[in-house]
Scaffold this active site. Sequence first.
Site, PDB file in Angstrom:
ATOM      1  N   CYS A 127       0.852  -1.189   0.000  1.00 50.24           N
ATOM      2  CA  CYS A 127       0.000   0.000   0.000  1.00 50.24           C
ATOM      3  C   CYS A 127       0.886   1.236   0.000  1.00 50.24           C
ATOM      4  O   CYS A 127       1.886   1.313   0.703  1.00 50.24           O
ATOM      5  CB  CYS A 127      -0.964  -0.025   1.185  1.00 50.24           C
ATOM      6  SG  CYS A 127      -0.595   1.105   2.504  1.00 50.24           S
ATOM      7  N   GLU A 128       0.529   2.174  -0.854  1.00 48.27           N
ATOM      8  CA  GLU A 128       1.390   3.340  -1.021  1.00 48.27           C
ATOM      9  C   GLU A 128       1.289   4.323   0.148  1.00 48.27           C
ATOM     10  O   GLU A 128       2.102   5.228   0.265  1.00 48.27           O
ATOM     11  CB  GLU A 128       1.085   4.053  -2.343  1.00 48.27           C
ATOM     12  CG  GLU A 128      -0.252   4.742  -2.414  1.00 48.27           C
ATOM     13  CD  GLU A 128      -0.488   5.400  -3.761  1.00 48.27           C
ATOM     14  OE1 GLU A 128       0.246   5.091  -4.718  1.00 48.27           O
ATOM     15  OE2 GLU A 128      -1.396   6.243  -3.849  1.00 48.27           O
ATOM     16  N   HIS A 129       0.309   4.137   0.994  1.00 47.06           N
ATOM     17  CA  HIS A 129       0.154   5.062   2.122  1.00 47.06           C
ATOM     18  C   HIS A 129       1.019   4.676   3.316  1.00 47.06           C
ATOM     19  O   HIS A 129       1.442   5.527   4.074  1.00 47.06           O
ATOM     20  CB  HIS A 129      -1.318   5.119   2.560  1.00 47.06           C
ATOM     21  CG  HIS A 129      -2.223   5.575   1.467  1.00 47.06           C
ATOM     22  ND1 HIS A 129      -3.423   4.969   1.168  1.00 47.06           N
ATOM     23  CD2 HIS A 129      -2.082   6.568   0.568  1.00 47.06           C
ATOM     24  CE1 HIS A 129      -3.982   5.581   0.141  1.00 47.06           C
ATOM     25  NE2 HIS A 129      -3.192   6.550  -0.246  1.00 47.06           N
ATOM     26  N   HIS A 130       1.229   3.365   3.505  1.00 45.10           N
ATOM     27  CA  HIS A 130       1.958   2.906   4.690  1.00 45.10           C
ATOM     28  C   HIS A 130       3.152   2.021   4.367  1.00 45.10           C
ATOM     29  O   HIS A 130       3.861   1.586   5.273  1.00 45.10           O
ATOM     30  CB  HIS A 130       1.008   2.131   5.613  1.00 45.10           C
ATOM     31  CG  HIS A 130      -0.199   2.920   6.036  1.00 45.10           C
ATOM     32  ND1 HIS A 130      -1.393   2.882   5.356  1.00 45.10           N
ATOM     33  CD2 HIS A 130      -0.366   3.790   7.055  1.00 45.10           C
ATOM     34  CE1 HIS A 130      -2.267   3.685   5.953  1.00 45.10           C
ATOM     35  NE2 HIS A 130      -1.675   4.251   6.989  1.00 45.10           N
ATOM     36  N   GLN A 170      -5.456  -0.423  -3.859  1.00 44.35           N
ATOM     37  CA  GLN A 170      -6.137  -1.580  -4.461  1.00 44.35           C
ATOM     38  C   GLN A 170      -7.032  -1.171  -5.640  1.00 44.35           C
ATOM     39  O   GLN A 170      -7.116  -1.887  -6.629  1.00 44.35           O
ATOM     40  CB  GLN A 170      -6.951  -2.288  -3.370  1.00 44.35           C
ATOM     41  CG  GLN A 170      -7.548  -3.606  -3.840  1.00 44.35           C
ATOM     42  CD  GLN A 170      -8.302  -4.313  -2.741  1.00 44.35           C
ATOM     43  OE1 GLN A 170      -7.947  -4.230  -1.567  1.00 44.35           O
ATOM     44  NE2 GLN A 170      -9.366  -5.011  -3.111  1.00 44.35           N
ATOM     45  N   HIS A 214      -5.477  -5.887   4.112  1.00 38.87           N
ATOM     46  CA  HIS A 214      -4.435  -4.857   4.194  1.00 38.87           C
ATOM     47  C   HIS A 214      -3.800  -4.867   5.580  1.00 38.87           C
ATOM     48  O   HIS A 214      -4.487  -4.619   6.572  1.00 38.87           O
ATOM     49  CB  HIS A 214      -5.048  -3.476   3.919  1.00 38.87           C
ATOM     50  CG  HIS A 214      -5.506  -3.303   2.498  1.00 38.87           C
ATOM     51  ND1 HIS A 214      -4.955  -2.358   1.662  1.00 38.87           N
ATOM     52  CD2 HIS A 214      -6.430  -3.968   1.770  1.00 38.87           C
ATOM     53  CE1 HIS A 214      -5.541  -2.444   0.473  1.00 38.87           C
ATOM     54  NE2 HIS A 214      -6.445  -3.403   0.507  1.00 38.87           N
ATOM     55  N   CYS A 220      -1.943  -2.722   6.817  1.00 36.57           N
ATOM     56  CA  CYS A 220      -2.001  -1.391   7.444  1.00 36.57           C
ATOM     57  C   CYS A 220      -3.296  -1.212   8.229  1.00 36.57           C
ATOM     58  O   CYS A 220      -3.346  -0.437   9.179  1.00 36.57           O
ATOM     59  CB  CYS A 220      -1.826  -0.284   6.408  1.00 36.57           C
ATOM     60  SG  CYS A 220      -3.101  -0.219   5.150  1.00 36.57           S
TER      61      CYS A 220
HETATM   62 ZN   LIG Z   1      -2.216   1.522   3.933  1.00 37.92          ZN
END
Ligand SMILES: [Zn+2]
Length: 206
Positions: free
Chosen positions: A95-98, A136, A164, A166
């Site tokens: 995931c690009e956020h975490h 996703q 996920h 995260c």
């Molecule tokens: Zn994430």
Amino acid sequence: MAKFESEEVLAVKEGLERLPGHDELERALKTLLRELGEEPDREGLLRTPRRVAQSLRFLTSGYRQDVDQVLNGALFSVGYDEMVIVKDIEVFSLCEHHLLPFFGRCHVAYIPTEKVIGLSKIPRLVDVFARRLQVQERLTTQIANTIMDKINPQGVGVVIEARHLCMIMRGVEKQNSVAVTSAMLGVFRDHTQTREEFLSLVRGRS
Ligand SMILES: [Zn+2]
């Protein structure tokens, strides 16, 4: 030293030859360890920056892959215009956020007009986009759009079901929650019956 060599062999096997910027990445990872309160020079962590750099290079190797190269020689003209479905393709992405993994299954279907894609190439196509920093939703549409672009079928359907880390590890969601995304193009979007046929085939798994 033997351990060192075996990692080298592994790296070569996986196509993880040191890329430009690799030293910089290792330095950044060493800084990361220090900032987390660790001692990067203790024995257990000594080679961690290098391992993590190699691991991240592999998990993001999709950036250095070319869809046309992956599909090369595997687009065939056949007199077949029924639904082609490849389901339960294992997906692992970040995931690009975490920068934490999300993983699950991907189901891909299309109805050809003229060309089909060699069946074994579909999981490889999924990996080209999964081995990047992703969300996703975008992963799902990228797979669908690429198949649409490359063989111009009557339609494409892609469903991804993933968990996920995260969300799970940080307690944002319950352990078993699964995120489901779908992209429906062409007849999969326009014809309820086609879409339902796809979804019922996907649901019919063991
Ligand atoms: Zn994430």
